[in-house]
Design a protein around this motif. Structure first.
Motif, mmCIF file in Angstrom:
data_model
loop_
_atom_site.group_PDB
_atom_site.id
_atom_site.type_symbol
_atom_site.label_atom_id
_atom_site.label_comp_id
_atom_site.label_asym_id
_atom_site.label_seq_id
_atom_site.Cartn_x
_atom_site.Cartn_y
_atom_site.Cartn_z
ATOM 1 N N VAL A 99 0.623 -1.354 0.027
ATOM 2 C CA VAL A 99 0.101 0.045 0.131
ATOM 3 C C VAL A 99 0.796 1.263 0.068
ATOM 4 C CG1 VAL A 99 -1.680 1.314 1.273
ATOM 5 C CG2 VAL A 99 -1.909 -1.154 1.045
ATOM 6 N N LYS A 100 1.735 1.318 0.770
ATOM 7 C CA LYS A 100 2.877 2.462 0.897
ATOM 8 C C LYS A 100 3.469 2.716 -0.494
ATOM 9 C CE LYS A 100 4.225 2.035 5.831
ATOM 10 N NZ LYS A 100 5.214 1.582 6.808
ATOM 11 N N ALA A 101 4.057 1.365 -1.065
ATOM 12 C CA ALA A 101 4.428 1.845 -2.508
ATOM 13 C C ALA A 101 3.569 2.113 -3.596
ATOM 14 C CB ALA A 101 5.218 0.409 -3.069
ATOM 15 N N ILE A 102 2.145 1.854 -3.563
ATOM 16 C CA ILE A 102 1.298 2.039 -4.532
ATOM 17 C C ILE A 102 0.982 3.689 -4.164
ATOM 18 C CG2 ILE A 102 -1.502 2.079 -4.920
ATOM 19 C CD1 ILE A 102 -1.121 -0.932 -4.284
ATOM 20 N N ALA A 103 0.876 4.205 -2.921
ATOM 21 C CA ALA A 103 0.356 5.667 -2.772
ATOM 22 C C ALA A 103 1.663 6.476 -3.111
ATOM 23 C CB ALA A 103 0.349 5.612 -1.016
ATOM 24 N N LYS A 104 2.872 5.828 -2.863
ATOM 25 C CA LYS A 104 4.101 6.669 -3.341
ATOM 26 C C LYS A 104 4.137 6.873 -4.791
ATOM 27 C CE LYS A 104 9.087 6.831 -2.348
ATOM 28 N NZ LYS A 104 10.409 6.161 -1.688
ATOM 29 N N GLY A 105 3.296 6.174 -5.528
ATOM 30 C CA GLY A 105 3.634 6.343 -6.938
ATOM 31 C C GLY A 105 2.324 7.429 -7.542
ATOM 32 N N PHE A 106 1.650 8.072 -6.893
ATOM 33 C CA PHE A 106 0.943 9.198 -6.999
ATOM 34 C C PHE A 106 1.252 10.397 -6.478
ATOM 35 C CE2 PHE A 106 -1.915 5.517 -7.628
ATOM 36 C CZ PHE A 106 -2.674 5.616 -8.586
ATOM 37 N N GLN A 107 1.146 11.397 -7.002
ATOM 38 C CA GLN A 107 1.393 12.718 -6.636
ATOM 39 C C GLN A 107 -0.001 13.506 -6.027
ATOM 40 O OE1 GLN A 107 4.763 14.399 -6.615
ATOM 41 N NE2 GLN A 107 5.109 12.341 -6.898
ATOM 42 N N ILE A 108 0.377 13.847 -4.813
ATOM 43 C CA ILE A 108 -0.953 14.424 -4.261
ATOM 44 C C ILE A 108 -0.643 15.978 -4.230
ATOM 45 C CG2 ILE A 108 -2.157 14.755 -2.016
ATOM 46 C CD1 ILE A 108 -2.180 11.774 -3.291
ATOM 47 N N PRO A 109 -1.853 16.714 -4.758
ATOM 48 C CA PRO A 109 -1.648 18.123 -4.645
ATOM 49 C C PRO A 109 -1.812 18.834 -3.391
ATOM 50 C CG PRO A 109 -3.750 17.444 -5.530
ATOM 51 C CD PRO A 109 -2.919 16.152 -5.449
ATOM 52 N N VAL A 110 -1.014 19.768 -2.731
ATOM 53 C CA VAL A 110 -0.675 20.420 -1.761
ATOM 54 C C VAL A 110 -1.019 21.950 -2.027
ATOM 55 C CG1 VAL A 110 0.449 20.615 0.570
ATOM 56 C CG2 VAL A 110 0.525 18.568 -0.732
ATOM 57 N N ASN A 112 -0.513 25.566 -0.426
ATOM 58 C CA ASN A 112 0.131 26.412 0.514
ATOM 59 C C ASN A 112 -0.231 27.623 0.596
ATOM 60 O OD1 ASN A 112 2.190 28.044 2.067
ATOM 61 N ND2 ASN A 112 3.890 27.033 1.317
ATOM 62 N N PRO A 113 -1.283 27.699 1.845
ATOM 63 C CA PRO A 113 -1.992 29.104 1.781
ATOM 64 C C PRO A 113 -1.148 30.407 2.187
ATOM 65 C CG PRO A 113 -2.057 27.792 3.969
ATOM 66 C CD PRO A 113 -1.409 26.967 3.043
ATOM 67 N N ALA A 114 0.107 30.372 2.612
ATOM 68 C CA ALA A 114 0.885 31.348 2.748
ATOM 69 C C ALA A 114 1.439 32.109 1.440
ATOM 70 C CB ALA A 114 2.206 30.915 3.565
ATOM 71 N N THR A 115 1.780 30.944 0.245
ATOM 72 C CA THR A 115 2.097 31.514 -0.798
ATOM 73 C C THR A 115 1.183 31.492 -1.882
ATOM 74 O OG1 THR A 115 3.169 29.446 -1.366
ATOM 75 C CG2 THR A 115 4.434 30.901 -0.070
ATOM 76 N N GLY A 116 0.011 30.842 -1.942
ATOM 77 C CA GLY A 116 -1.000 30.586 -2.871
ATOM 78 C C GLY A 116 -0.249 29.813 -3.776
ATOM 79 N N GLU A 117 0.729 28.895 -3.531
ATOM 80 C CA GLU A 117 1.187 28.068 -4.646
ATOM 81 C C GLU A 117 0.409 26.589 -4.433
ATOM 82 O OE1 GLU A 117 5.117 28.118 -4.105
ATOM 83 O OE2 GLU A 117 5.522 29.897 -5.298
ATOM 84 N N LEU A 118 0.337 25.876 -5.494
ATOM 85 C CA LEU A 118 0.049 24.517 -5.397
ATOM 86 C C LEU A 118 1.133 23.487 -5.591
ATOM 87 C CD1 LEU A 118 -2.566 22.796 -5.128
ATOM 88 C CD2 LEU A 118 -2.886 22.647 -7.611
#
Length: 278
Positions: A99-110, A112-118
């Protein structure tokens, strides 16, 4: 007096209902609705059996893992699973490291409220499958609940995936040829003909167009039909991952109710025995 008024009002509404029904029926007989390409050529899902079907059915984890492989390598390019977390995959037989290996293969959007960057980061088991940024035509639906949202469920999905056909010369079960009956029903450019889709044309090209698009680790031959059924079984699970437990609970409840009914009947016979007629 009130009773008479009530009877008259009821009779009036009954007469109005009968008149409305008669008028509609007569209109339907005189001018039946025109046949359309969708009515004559839309196919119902094929009769496909899944291991989870029926009151005694159970998920086949080996098939679910094959279906997940098809989703990950083919479907995930366009369709998300926003209601499913990576750790949920443990229920279909994956261990913690897998499961860890599967999850690691995906990029999760994050965000940043301080900079407004995604930005993005590697997935964690606690994350849900990330949204898909699709740049093509249309808006591909999320597949988490697709087998609940479509009539026919998994059979519909499998039928759709294997149902792409050449429109030219296509005939229905009655032998009627589509373009001879409806010359204007030609599939527009950029769409694809599929009789299992409600309006016969959809924006998604055949995602499973050839055998061996994925390689199954269990040795199963990855034909188009096999891949379609496997990914459909997986999507049945994503829509109702607790199905097996719900069935087990249901049978336990039915057994308890039968036992309680028998116990209540025996108590009734014991308490009231010989007291009837007194």
């Amino acid at each position: 007096m009130i009773r008479i008024i009530s009877i008259l009002v009821g009779a009036f509404f009954s007469a109005a209902l009968l008149w409305s029904f008669g008028t509609g029926a007569a209109s339907f007989i005189k001018e039946p609705p025109a046949a359309t390409a969708e009515k004559l050529f839309h196919e119902h899902p094929k009769a496909i059996h899944f291991a989870s079907d029926g009151a005694f059915g159970k998920f086949d984890n080996q098939q679910l893992q094959r279906g997940f492989k098809v989703y990950k390598e083919v479907c995930a390019n366009c369709h998300a699973l926003k209601h499913v977390a990576f750790r949920d995959l443990k229920a279909i037989g994956y261990n913690d490291d897998e499961v860890k290996a599967i999850a690691k293969g995906f990029q999760i959007p994050v965000y940043n409220p301080a900079t407004g960057e995604l930005n993005t980061r590697e997935g964690l088991p606690t994350d849900r499958f990330p949204p898909v940024l699709y740049a093509g035509q249309g808006n591909p639906p999320d597949l988490s609940l697709i087998t609940k949202a479509r009539h026919g469920g998994g059979a519909y999905v499998a039928s759709l995936l294997t149902g792409y056909a050449e429109q030219a010369g296509y005939k229905n079960a009655k032998g009627q040829e589509l373009l001879k009956l409806f010359p204007d029903a030609k599939t527009p450019d950029g769409l694809y003909f599929n009789p299992y889709f409600a309006n016969l044309n959809l924006a998604m090209p055949a995602p499973l167009a050839a055998d061996d698009q994925v390689t199954y680790t269990d040795g199963t031959k990855a034909t188009v039909a096999q891949m379609s059924e496997d990914v459909s079984a997986f999507l049945i699970w994503t829509a109702e991952p607790k199905l097996d437990k719900r069935k087990q609970t249901g049978w336990a409840v039915v057994g308890f109710l039968l036992f309680a009914t028998a116990l209540a009947y025996m108590a009734y016979r014991n308490i009231w025995a010989g007291k009837k007629g007194h």
